[in-house]
Design a protein around this motif. Structure first.
Motif, PDB file in Angstrom:
ATOM      1  N   ILE A   1     -82.581  -7.007  10.377  1.00  0.00           N
ATOM      2  CA  ILE A   1     -81.245  -7.068  11.502  1.00  0.00           C
ATOM      3  C   ILE A   1     -81.311  -8.705  12.765  1.00  0.00           C
ATOM      4  O   ILE A   1     -80.179  -9.664  12.012  1.00  0.00           O
ATOM      5  N   ALA A   2     -82.179  -8.517  13.513  1.00  0.00           N
ATOM      6  CA  ALA A   2     -82.153  -9.107  14.323  1.00  0.00           C
ATOM      7  C   ALA A   2     -82.362 -11.011  13.722  1.00  0.00           C
ATOM      8  O   ALA A   2     -82.644 -12.082  14.161  1.00  0.00           O
ATOM      9  N   ARG A   3     -83.238 -10.575  12.078  1.00  0.00           N
ATOM     10  CA  ARG A   3     -83.422 -12.115  11.636  1.00  0.00           C
ATOM     11  C   ARG A   3     -82.243 -12.195  10.956  1.00  0.00           C
ATOM     12  O   ARG A   3     -82.307 -13.502  10.493  1.00  0.00           O
ATOM     13  N   GLY A   4     -81.332 -12.066  11.150  1.00  0.00           N
ATOM     14  CA  GLY A   4     -80.172 -11.838   9.949  1.00  0.00           C
ATOM     15  C   GLY A   4     -80.502 -12.140   8.733  1.00  0.00           C
ATOM     16  O   GLY A   4     -79.404 -13.056   8.301  1.00  0.00           O
ATOM     17  N   ARG A   5     -81.395 -11.249   8.495  1.00  0.00           N
ATOM     18  CA  ARG A   5     -81.536 -11.228   7.004  1.00  0.00           C
ATOM     19  C   ARG A   5     -80.869 -10.278   6.622  1.00  0.00           C
ATOM     20  O   ARG A   5     -81.252  -9.473   5.554  1.00  0.00           O
ATOM     21  N   LEU A   6     -80.420  -9.049   7.114  1.00  0.00           N
ATOM     22  CA  LEU A   6     -79.566  -7.793   6.741  1.00  0.00           C
ATOM     23  C   LEU A   6     -78.055  -7.794   7.755  1.00  0.00           C
ATOM     24  O   LEU A   6     -78.418  -7.567   8.318  1.00  0.00           O
ATOM     25  N   THR A   7     -76.719  -8.200   6.756  1.00  0.00           N
ATOM     26  CA  THR A   7     -76.374  -7.755   7.429  1.00  0.00           C
ATOM     27  C   THR A   7     -75.239  -7.028   6.226  1.00  0.00           C
ATOM     28  O   THR A   7     -75.338  -6.568   5.457  1.00  0.00           O
ATOM     29  N   MET A   8     -73.746  -6.794   6.524  1.00  0.00           N
ATOM     30  CA  MET A   8     -72.799  -6.351   5.814  1.00  0.00           C
ATOM     31  C   MET A   8     -72.632  -6.605   4.324  1.00  0.00           C
ATOM     32  O   MET A   8     -72.677  -6.007   3.291  1.00  0.00           O
ATOM     33  N   GLY A   9     -72.688  -7.765   4.679  1.00  0.00           N
ATOM     34  CA  GLY A   9     -72.754  -8.175   3.484  1.00  0.00           C
ATOM     35  C   GLY A   9     -74.602  -8.747   1.895  1.00  0.00           C
ATOM     36  O   GLY A   9     -73.503  -8.668   1.085  1.00  0.00           O
ATOM     37  N   HIS A  10     -75.106  -7.974   2.575  1.00  0.00           N
ATOM     38  CA  HIS A  10     -75.833  -7.582   1.807  1.00  0.00           C
ATOM     39  C   HIS A  10     -76.230  -6.398   1.128  1.00  0.00           C
ATOM     40  O   HIS A  10     -76.288  -5.864  -0.652  1.00  0.00           O
ATOM     41  N   ILE A  11     -75.449  -5.194   1.455  1.00  0.00           N
ATOM     42  CA  ILE A  11     -75.267  -3.894   1.343  1.00  0.00           C
ATOM     43  C   ILE A  11     -73.714  -3.960   1.016  1.00  0.00           C
ATOM     44  O   ILE A  11     -73.773  -2.792   2.565  1.00  0.00           O
ATOM     45  N   PRO A  12     -72.748  -4.016   0.704  1.00  0.00           N
ATOM     46  CA  PRO A  12     -71.230  -3.904   0.650  1.00  0.00           C
ATOM     47  C   PRO A  12     -71.185  -2.197   0.481  1.00  0.00           C
ATOM     48  O   PRO A  12     -71.850  -1.636   0.367  1.00  0.00           O
ATOM     49  N   ASP A  13     -69.783  -1.910   1.014  1.00  0.00           N
ATOM     50  CA  ASP A  13     -69.836  -0.241   0.668  1.00  0.00           C
ATOM     51  C   ASP A  13     -68.807  -0.375  -0.452  1.00  0.00           C
ATOM     52  O   ASP A  13     -68.111  -0.923  -1.233  1.00  0.00           O
ATOM     53  N   GLY A  14     -68.607   1.138  -0.770  1.00  0.00           N
ATOM     54  CA  GLY A  14     -68.217   1.312  -2.668  1.00  0.00           C
ATOM     55  C   GLY A  14     -68.538   2.039  -2.865  1.00  0.00           C
ATOM     56  O   GLY A  14     -69.761   2.781  -2.857  1.00  0.00           O
ATOM     57  N   PRO A  15     -68.113   3.947  -3.570  1.00  0.00           N
ATOM     58  CA  PRO A  15     -68.580   4.436  -4.391  1.00  0.00           C
ATOM     59  C   PRO A  15     -69.775   4.295  -5.303  1.00  0.00           C
ATOM     60  O   PRO A  15     -70.847   4.827  -5.866  1.00  0.00           O
ATOM     61  N   GLU A  16     -69.178   2.952  -6.008  1.00  0.00           N
ATOM     62  CA  GLU A  16     -70.538   2.316  -6.979  1.00  0.00           C
ATOM     63  C   GLU A  16     -71.512   2.043  -6.266  1.00  0.00           C
ATOM     64  O   GLU A  16     -72.723   2.108  -7.492  1.00  0.00           O
ATOM     65  N   VAL A  17     -71.448   1.218  -5.313  1.00  0.00           N
ATOM     66  CA  VAL A  17     -73.392   0.805  -5.143  1.00  0.00           C
ATOM     67  C   VAL A  17     -73.457   1.187  -4.635  1.00  0.00           C
ATOM     68  O   VAL A  17     -74.920   1.236  -4.534  1.00  0.00           O
ATOM     69  N   GLU A  18     -72.709   2.553  -4.082  1.00  0.00           N
ATOM     70  CA  GLU A  18     -73.639   3.621  -3.339  1.00  0.00           C
ATOM     71  C   GLU A  18     -74.492   4.066  -4.058  1.00  0.00           C
ATOM     72  O   GLU A  18     -75.452   4.888  -3.833  1.00  0.00           O
ATOM     73  N   SER A  19     -74.161   4.630  -4.994  1.00  0.00           N
ATOM     74  CA  SER A  19     -74.262   5.409  -6.177  1.00  0.00           C
ATOM     75  C   SER A  19     -75.305   5.060  -7.029  1.00  0.00           C
ATOM     76  O   SER A  19     -76.952   5.154  -7.478  1.00  0.00           O
ATOM     77  N   GLU A  20     -74.767   3.187  -6.818  1.00  0.00           N
ATOM     78  CA  GLU A  20     -76.127   2.269  -7.642  1.00  0.00           C
ATOM     79  C   GLU A  20     -77.278   2.688  -7.140  1.00  0.00           C
ATOM     80  O   GLU A  20     -77.853   2.643  -7.866  1.00  0.00           O
ATOM     81  N   ARG A  21     -77.620   2.421  -5.305  1.00  0.00           N
ATOM     82  CA  ARG A  21     -78.791   2.332  -4.529  1.00  0.00           C
ATOM     83  C   ARG A  21     -79.863   3.991  -4.797  1.00  0.00           C
ATOM     84  O   ARG A  21     -80.507   4.112  -4.676  1.00  0.00           O
ATOM     85  N   ARG A  22     -79.125   4.739  -5.051  1.00  0.00           N
ATOM     86  CA  ARG A  22     -78.996   6.501  -4.602  1.00  0.00           C
ATOM     87  C   ARG A  22     -79.640   6.565  -6.178  1.00  0.00           C
ATOM     88  O   ARG A  22     -80.589   7.542  -6.691  1.00  0.00           O
ATOM     89  N   GLN A  23     -79.419   6.040  -7.260  1.00  0.00           N
ATOM     90  CA  GLN A  23     -79.807   6.926  -8.900  1.00  0.00           C
ATOM     91  C   GLN A  23     -81.012   6.775  -9.047  1.00  0.00           C
ATOM     92  O   GLN A  23     -82.146   7.977  -9.061  1.00  0.00           O
ATOM     93  N   ALA A  24     -82.016   5.508  -7.629  1.00  0.00           N
ATOM     94  CA  ALA A  24     -83.129   5.782  -8.007  1.00  0.00           C
ATOM     95  C   ALA A  24     -84.422   7.093  -7.397  1.00  0.00           C
ATOM     96  O   ALA A  24     -85.005   7.020  -8.238  1.00  0.00           O
ATOM     97  N   PHE A  25     -83.140   7.335  -6.405  1.00  0.00           N
ATOM     98  CA  PHE A  25     -83.991   8.588  -5.575  1.00  0.00           C
ATOM     99  C   PHE A  25     -84.070   9.304  -6.750  1.00  0.00           C
ATOM    100  O   PHE A  25     -85.055  10.148  -6.358  1.00  0.00           O
ATOM    101  N   PHE A  26     -82.415   9.729  -6.874  1.00  0.00           N
ATOM    102  CA  PHE A  26     -83.043  11.051  -7.474  1.00  0.00           C
ATOM    103  C   PHE A  26     -83.025  10.976  -9.160  1.00  0.00           C
ATOM    104  O   PHE A  26     -83.802  12.016  -9.778  1.00  0.00           O
ATOM    105  N   GLY A  27     -83.450   9.911  -9.820  1.00  0.00           N
ATOM    106  CA  GLY A  27     -84.159   9.754 -11.207  1.00  0.00           C
ATOM    107  C   GLY A  27     -86.088  10.246 -10.015  1.00  0.00           C
ATOM    108  O   GLY A  27     -86.502  10.819 -11.316  1.00  0.00           O
ATOM    109  N   ALA A  28     -86.152   9.492  -9.537  1.00  0.00           N
ATOM    110  CA  ALA A  28     -87.736   9.795  -8.751  1.00  0.00           C
ATOM    111  C   ALA A  28     -87.662  11.440  -8.875  1.00  0.00           C
ATOM    112  O   ALA A  28     -88.775  11.772  -9.463  1.00  0.00           O
ATOM    113  N   ALA A  29     -86.192  12.348  -8.523  1.00  0.00           N
ATOM    114  CA  ALA A  29     -86.921  13.283  -7.744  1.00  0.00           C
ATOM    115  C   ALA A  29     -86.737  14.428  -9.850  1.00  0.00           C
ATOM    116  O   ALA A  29     -87.843  15.463  -9.455  1.00  0.00           O
TER     117      ALA A  29
END
Length: 804
Positions: A563-591
């Motif tokens: 964040i301090a470098r300017g390489r992480l903003t809300m634009g890199h990881i926007p909100d919404g249930p589909e986007v949220e689900s997309e990143r969490r599927q790898a976690f549950f798949g690993a389980a």
């Protein structure tokens, strides 16, 4: 395939919070200064831990509280009367009778204990009377309304009925009351520690006796040592209670140990009783830790009712997702047992961030803290697959007959978007042994147990083995709605989401927000930080918990550096249930152990696209148009490469080169990870080399026995070795503490006591004098640790829900 360049997206998403961090002291001139001044970096991070334990009482049916309470309950008597009149099927009574009669091990999980009222010393009696108050802050209100639940007359004698979680506190009070000549530092430490023995919905729960930092052996090793000593004190208090309160004489042996899953027998009992009676048997009365315990007790009832209702709502969601395609389903019971799952929560705090929020430095306030916190959480969630299986696990066997989606998918319908839920279910069915060798067809169970079991035997359908089933069987995170994102950085977003979910019948606004990684807000808890809630069971504390805490710290610090470098903003990881689900599927798949997951080639999550395209063997999916197919193992290696590249300065500044090498070794050889080591312990108990050589009931029962026996002994040995090391080194054991150590037996007495504890504590044969000696040594050592880490207030490890 060209990898998306994150630097081209530096200024996307509007608001950039880098200036906040610069005003807090982060120096972005170069990589070295940024790493040295990072929040959660060297000298800034503190940590605490909360542990939920499995409790059990071993004894005969006529001597243990749980079977006695069931037999004498109105629920059981009314059930028998209705069965005799022909109003109730005999099966309901027979199943409950069979639960009570067929217990060859004599182990009653989560039973309360009965101790003679006259066995309490005056000091323990005062603690007991204080905790019976309706409001400890206003003694004038008198006792709680449910006080009769805690008294019983048995065989002509008055007994107290208390859960194991409260027995620990009473035993600590008893140890203080029976040693009037104890040094003041010992007495003060015991009084302080009493408030750290609580109870979650069902399980005994303790949180850190003191916070730790990265001085000395490092933050992870310090946290593992504190957890080990807290666990050892729990074992010593149980041994002391058996003698002091006459539990052994009355045929009750109390056990507490790390175990991630609800016990097999408790699941069986849950199918035999109503949800209301289940809560009466197992929900904590909240005697300790809250001024108004009855209010907290009602809150725990609310959690159980809400999650029990959610399992019915899951049926509709699975049908809407197209996973349930016929009306033949297995209806869930009225009572959900997921709250009997046990996990570990690791909280990290930042001294500088907490001070800034206390003083208003750098324009920091709740709104800025919230914005930074939500962005950090979204970043960290991408890295959680690194932890699953490598550091913690919860191995579990599923038979073919268990493989109904409404059963095995657990709470995933509330945690994933329908698209990712269908993807996971399709791939899970392919991974599981559901394909008939004779017919060449992949089958799922039909419903009637007799038919499913016959098919499994006749067609060789083996079911599945899951590495961390607790993450599926428990609501570890709720998904945002379109109208109320959970992590958009705006104050009040959690409350808006909870209201939205409540209108859908999925949640209750009084419950805390369930997240895999949760912010610890300064206004609520007095420190600012984050809590990792994704840990199940550690095979070893120094071997697994310590590096996991360090990795959690590194990822958190790196998020703020980016964040301090300017390489992480809300634009890199926007909100919404589909986007949220997309990143969490790898976690549950690993389980689950699914080898692949899918990411949209044009995903709005720029950060996930970057990580996915950086993975080896990624390609466009032939099945799902517009998606990239990503191998979970290669994704985790890409995460490690990202940490080494972007966090090189942090890794060097925090001395984590060894942690990174260890993580790489675990990824290269899964046999080094916690999942494989836990599974090997279970298989050794079974005398097998493959989980599929045993049925689900055999494997899962053997797992419980391994946690209760072999793993408990291993954790005890580890804790005793840590205590012996600290006493031998004598850190901070001078002056008042040195005199307290002499009172407790000195170093010579400590060596003899620890040797006796190593022989007898796990077996339950430790002499009372050695037990109280071990408790005293632990108290002195813990007092020394607390002084050494004095000033590290942020990150005490206590739950928001406990402070409610």
């Amino acid at each position: 395939m060209r990898t998306v360049d994150l630097d081209t997206w530096k200024r996307q998403g509007g608001r950039c919070p880098a200036a906040w961090l610069t005003r807090l002291g982060l120096d972005p001139r170069n990589e070295d200064t940024l790493a040295a001044t990072a929040l959660f970096g060297p000298g800034d991070c503190t940590a605490g831990c909360e542990n939920e334990l499995q409790a059990a009482v071993a004894g005969e049916r006529g001597q243990v509280d749980l079977p006695l309470t069931i037999e004498r309950s109105n629920f059981y008597l009314n059930l028998v009367k209705r069965q005799r009149r022909g109003d109730t099927p005999a099966r309901l009574v027979n199943d409950l009778d069979d639960y009570l009669a067929s217990n060859p091990g004599g182990v009653w999980e989560n039973s309360w204990v009965r101790l003679p009222l006259d066995s309490l010393s005056p000091a323990a009696r005062r603690v007991w009377e204080q905790d019976l108050l309706a409001d400890k802050a206003d003694p004038g209100q008198g006792r709680r309304a449910d006080v009769d639940n805690f008294f019983v007359r048995h065989q002509g004698r008055d007994y107290l009925r208390v859960p194991v979680s409260y027995l620990l506190k009473l035993a600590l009070a008893e140890a203080l009351g029976r040693q009037p000549g104890a040094p003041e530092v010992v007495r003060a430490t015991i009084r302080r520690l009493m408030e750290h023995f609580l109870s979650d919905n069902t399980s005994p729960e303790t949180f850190s006796f003191h916070v730790v930092d990265d001085s000395g052996p490092g933050l992870g090793q310090a946290l593992a040592a504190e957890t080990a000593k807290r666990y050892l004190l729990t074992q010593a208090l149980l041994a002391y209670a058996e003698a002091a309160f006459g539990l052994a004489e009355s045929g009750q042996r109390v056990l507490a140990y790390f175990a991630p899953h609800p016990p097999v027998r408790q699941k069986r009992l849950n199918d035999c009783v109503s949800d209301s009676f289940y809560r009466e048997l197992f929900m904590s009365p909240c005697l300790s830790g809250w001024d108004r315990g009855e209010d907290k007790h009602r809150y725990m009832h609310l959690c159980h009712q809400t999650l029990s209702r959610a399992q019915f709502n899951a049926l509709a969601r699975l049908k809407e997702a197209g996973i349930i395609t016929r009306n033949l389903v297995v209806l869930p019971g009225a009572s959900n047992i997921s709250l009997a799952n046990n996990g570990v929560h690791i909280s990290l705090g930042s001294r500088r961030l907490s001070r800034a929020l206390a003083t208003g430095q750098g324009e920091m306030g709740p709104a800025a803290e919230k914005y930074l916190g939500d962005l950090v959480i979204k970043f960290v969630e991408h890295f959680l697959p690194l932890f699953v299986g490598a550091y913690s696990a919860a191995p579990y066997r599923l038979d073919f007959a268990d493989f109904h989606p409404e059963r095995v998918l657990g709470f995933l319908p509330f945690e994933l978007d329908y698209t990712h839920l269908r993807m996971i279910w399709r791939r899970w069915k392919k991974k599981a042994r559901l394909k008939s060798r004779f017919l060449g067809l992949r089958l799922t169970p039909f419903g009637p147990p007799w038919l499913d079991n016959m098919l499994a035997r006749g067609l060789g359908l083996g079911g599945d083995f899951v590495g961390d089933f607790r993450l599926l069987d428990y609501l570890v995170a709720v998904m945002s709605s379109h109208a109320a994102p959970a992590l958009d950085g705006l104050p009040g977003n959690h409350e808006r989401l909870k209201q939205d979910l409540a209108q859908q019948g999925l949640f209750d606004p009084c419950m805390p927000m369930y997240l895999l990684y949760r912010q610890r807000e300064f206004e609520a808890l007095g420190f600012s930080g984050f809590e990792g809630r994704h840990y199940s069971l550690f095979a070893g504390l120094q071997q697994d918990l310590a590096p996991a805490a360090e990795l959690q710290r590194l990822v958190t610090a790196l998020a703020l550096v980016q964040i301090a470098r300017g390489r992480l903003t809300m634009g890199h990881i926007p909100d919404g249930p589909e986007v949220e689900s997309e990143r969490r599927q790898a976690f549950f798949g690993a389980a689950i152990g699914i080898p692949t997951f899918y990411v949209r080639a044009d995903s709005d999550n720029i950060f996930l696209r970057h990580l996915a395209q950086s993975s080896r063997r990624v390609r466009h999916s032939r099945r799902y148009s517009g998606y990239l197919r990503v191998y979970n193992h290669e994704y985790r290696r890409a995460l490690l490469a990202y940490l080494r590249r972007e966090g090189a300065g942090l890794i060097q500044a925090m001395g984590l080169e060894g942690v990174m090498d260890d993580l790489e070794a675990r990824l290269d050889d899964p046999g080094l990870g916690a999942q494989s080591r836990l599974t090997r312990g279970v298989l050794e108990r079974l005398g097998e080399k493959d989980p599929f050589r045993a049925s689900a009931a055999e494997f899962n029962q053997a797992a419980e026995e391994h946690y209760r026996d072999g793993l408990r002994r291993a954790h005890l040995d580890e804790a005793l070795a840590i205590l012996a090391r600290d006493l031998e080194e004598g850190r901070d054991l001078d002056g008042e503490l040195g005199r307290a150590l002499d009172w407790a037996g000195g170093r010579a007495g400590a060596a003899r006591c620890l040797q006796a504890a190593g022989r007898g504590l796990a077996a339950g044969s430790l002499e009372p004098a050695d037990t109280i000696g071990l408790i005293n040594l632990l108290i002195v050592s813990l007092a020394a640790d607390a002084r050494r880490f004095a000033g590290g207030e942020p990150g005490n490890g206590r739950e928001d829900k406990d402070a409610a």
